[in-house]
Design an enzyme around this catalytic site. Structure first.
Site, mmCIF file in Angstrom:
data_model
loop_
_atom_site.group_PDB
_atom_site.id
_atom_site.type_symbol
_atom_site.label_atom_id
_atom_site.label_comp_id
_atom_site.label_asym_id
_atom_site.label_seq_id
_atom_site.Cartn_x
_atom_site.Cartn_y
_atom_site.Cartn_z
ATOM 1 N N HIS A 318 -1.724 2.203 -8.799
ATOM 2 C CA HIS A 318 -2.726 1.559 -7.949
ATOM 3 C C HIS A 318 -3.923 2.469 -7.656
ATOM 4 O O HIS A 318 -5.071 2.096 -7.839
ATOM 5 C CB HIS A 318 -2.107 1.052 -6.644
ATOM 6 C CG HIS A 318 -3.088 0.319 -5.789
ATOM 7 N ND1 HIS A 318 -3.706 -0.840 -6.209
ATOM 8 C CD2 HIS A 318 -3.605 0.593 -4.569
ATOM 9 C CE1 HIS A 318 -4.544 -1.256 -5.274
ATOM 10 N NE2 HIS A 318 -4.516 -0.403 -4.276
ATOM 11 N N HIS A 328 -12.102 5.869 -1.180
ATOM 12 C CA HIS A 328 -10.837 6.374 -1.716
ATOM 13 C C HIS A 328 -11.019 7.597 -2.618
ATOM 14 O O HIS A 328 -10.207 7.861 -3.494
ATOM 15 C CB HIS A 328 -10.083 5.273 -2.474
ATOM 16 C CG HIS A 328 -9.869 4.031 -1.678
ATOM 17 N ND1 HIS A 328 -9.275 4.039 -0.445
ATOM 18 C CD2 HIS A 328 -10.189 2.734 -1.936
ATOM 19 C CE1 HIS A 328 -9.226 2.803 0.028
ATOM 20 N NE2 HIS A 328 -9.789 2.000 -0.850
HETATM 21 FE FE LIG Z 1 -5.707 -0.578 -2.489
#
Ligand SMILES: [Fe+2]
Ligand SMILES: *[C@@H]1O[C@H](CO)[C@@H](O)[C@H](O)[C@H]1NC(C)=O
Ligand SMILES: *[C@@H]1O[C@H](CO)[C@@H](O)[C@H](O)[C@H]1NC(C)=O
Ligand SMILES: *[C@@H]1O[C@H](CO)[C@@H](O)[C@H](O)[C@H]1NC(C)=O
Ligand SMILES: *[C@@H]1O[C@H](CO)[C@@H](O)[C@H](O)[C@H]1NC(C)=O
Length: 483
Positions: A318, A328
């Site tokens: 992921h 992220h």
């Molecule tokens: Fe995610």
């Protein structure tokens, strides 16, 4: 073994002869300006969420591969009123009078104030390769019939077309992504789903009715072709504030994967073979440090891959290991530290990830030399390294990841923050085509014709096409016979 196959990953370019085709080298940030609209979930009374008519009618039907080689399928569905039957009746298109029966299981779960419907899972096995099957669920009350086609036999030149979707959710944009995938003329036969499914956890108390609505929305694809599941952070559903402390509870009840067939002890990491591809699914949200079950499994798993049988080695995870968006950023770093040396050693072709709501493709690079004192902490070009592709642009309600690190790092070959899907089209042991299709294409990418000529080039190349919407590059490998 008298014959030892060794694999050289070499990169070839492809020449697209296309009117006003424009050559572009790596390291590109797309200049496409997306029309800005807020990403919103489709309301619960939308057409895509409609319940099938009839008492206790099966809904949220989805299938996935059921064994290691593609001769079994797990059929899952939900009945709302009562458990009903967990039996699947199925028959081959070639043998309509020979109906087979398989018996499944039924499960339920409670999440805070939500009580699930009756969730059925049934493994149908001993299927023939490359065959269309019909299957019927909901026997006894309201039954429904669907169909799927099994993959060709596992082998080095079995062609196969995978679709790639990530971070889908259930917004109007999610619906556009699914529609574009369905309408892509290069018809995907199986979806490699890189995690983050329903985004129910964005609702108060993780409103699990949004898991049900997602199942009904996606059924138009998931009932007819297998989706290969990867667990994302939106599958964790960890909510101690409402007493929900068992991670992945809704996900594991609703989605089954054939993890035991690859000697895995957990549904969060496993492998399958499909046609000429060997696919390894990893979990960004399970421990992967040394001595952990996932680490030990992968250490034993990678040497099992026989590239003379499945030349294409694909990893799904992921959280991306290489990501140049601000969102992220470096979240995949700890897994990169643990697993990248193996990806290079075993010459993984491509690592597909989601999580970042945008598209990005890396160069073939690695960063495995650093040992805390030697200062070698930069990625370098490496022909044994995989290509890393982020395809977290399915369209969920959280919106797109527009912000990027600047300047674009050398490891990033192409990036664009638009919704879309990708296709990984394997032709044979040496040729696979990857293309990414943004949703806002005005039908353009559907009309492209590629004239392709292969020639040796020193590195991976991509071409920007005149209609701007579609990117395609070739991943070519040469399998050479050596002593
Ligand atoms: Fe995610
Ligand atoms: C979703 O897409 C399908 C197929 O394009 C369309 O028929 C349907 O009306 C769409 N639903 C919504 C709520 O946008
Ligand atoms: C489905 O059945 C096949 C054949 O018996 C078996 O190999 C496979 O492990 C089963 N899958 C699951 C998920 O039980
Ligand atoms: C993204 O960029 C916009 C515009 O430059 C800025 O306002 C916003 O704070 C940035 N967000 C993040 C998460 O960096
Ligand atoms: C592999 O596929 C490519 C692309 O379709 C084709 O050009 C090539 O000839 C094929 N190779 C073999 C050995 O069939």
């Amino acid at each position: 073994m008298g014959v030892h196959w060794c694999t050289f990953v070499i990169v070839l370019g492809l020449l697209l002869v296309l009117e006003s085709g424009l050559f572009v080298n790596g390291g590109l940030t797309s200049s496409f300006t997306r029309k800005f609209e807020k990403t919103v979930d489709m309301p619960l009374d939308s057409d895509v969420f409609e319940e099938p008519p009839g008492y206790n009618a099966p809904q949220q039907v989805h299938i996935t591969q059921g064994d290691h080689v593609g001769k079994a399928v797990i059929v899952s569905w939900v009945t709302m009123e009562e458990p009903g039957s967990s039996t699947v009746v199925y028959w081959s298109e070639n043998d309509k009078n020979n109906k087979n029966i398989a018996k499944g299981i039924v499960t339920t779960y409670i999440f805070y104030k939500y009580i699930s419907g009756f969730i059925h899972h049934c493994n149908i096995s001993d299927l023939e390769y490359d065959t269309k099957y019909y299957y019927e669920v909901g026997i006894g009350h309201t039954s429904r019939i669907f169909w799927f086609t099994t993959p060709p036999e596992v082998g080095p030149d079995s062609p196969y077309t995978f679709g790639l979707i990530g971070d889908l959710g259930q917004s109007f944009d999610s619906n556009a992504t699914l529609t574009h995938y369905e309408m892509n003329p290069t018809q995907g036969k199986t979806v490699l789903f890189v995690g983050d499914i329903s985004y129910a956890d964005n609702y108060p108390d993780h409103d699990n009715t949004r898991w049900d609505s997602w199942g009904r929305f996606a059924e138009r694809s998931t009932a007819y072709q297998p989706w290969i599941w990867t667990a994302g952070n939106h599958e964790i559903d960890f909510a101690p504030e409402i007493g929900e402390t068992e991670p992945f509870k809704p996900y594991t009840h609703r989605f089954q994967v054939p993890f035991e067939a690859s000697q895995s002890t957990s549904p969060f990491w496993y492998s399958i073979k499909r046609a000429s591809a060997y696919i390894i699914v990893l979990s960004s949200y399970s421990a992967y440090g040394k001595y952990t079950p996932q680490y030990e499994w992968l250490e034993k798993e990678l040497p099992k891959v026989d590239r003379s049988e499945t030349p294409w080695l694909i990893v799904m995870t992921h959280s991306p290991l290489y990501n140049s968006y601000i969102y992220h950023y470096m979240e995949g770093e700890s897994m990169r530290v643990m697993f990248e040396p193996w990806f290079v050693k075993y010459k993984v072709d491509v690592v597909f990830s989601g999580h970042v709501h945008a598209y990005e493709r890396s160069e073939r690079i690695s960063n495995v030399d650093y040992d805390i004192v030697n200062g070698k902490c930069n990625p370098v070009k490496d022909d044994s390294a995989p290509i890393y592709i982020t395809i977290g642009d399915g369209g969920n309600l959280e919106g797109l990841a527009f912000n990027m690190t600047e300047p674009q790092p050398m490891y990033s070959a192409f990036r664009e923050a638009s919704y879309g899907h990708a296709i990984f089209d394997i032709k044979n042991r040496t040729h696979a085509y990857h293309s990414w299709h943004r949703n806002q294409d005005g039908g353009c990418s559907g009309n492209l014709i590629f004239l392709v000529r292969i020639m040796a080039l020193p590195k991976l190349q991509s071409w920007r096409l005149n209609c701007e919407e579609s990117w395609q590059f070739v991943v070519a490998r040469v399998i050479s016979h050596c002593a």
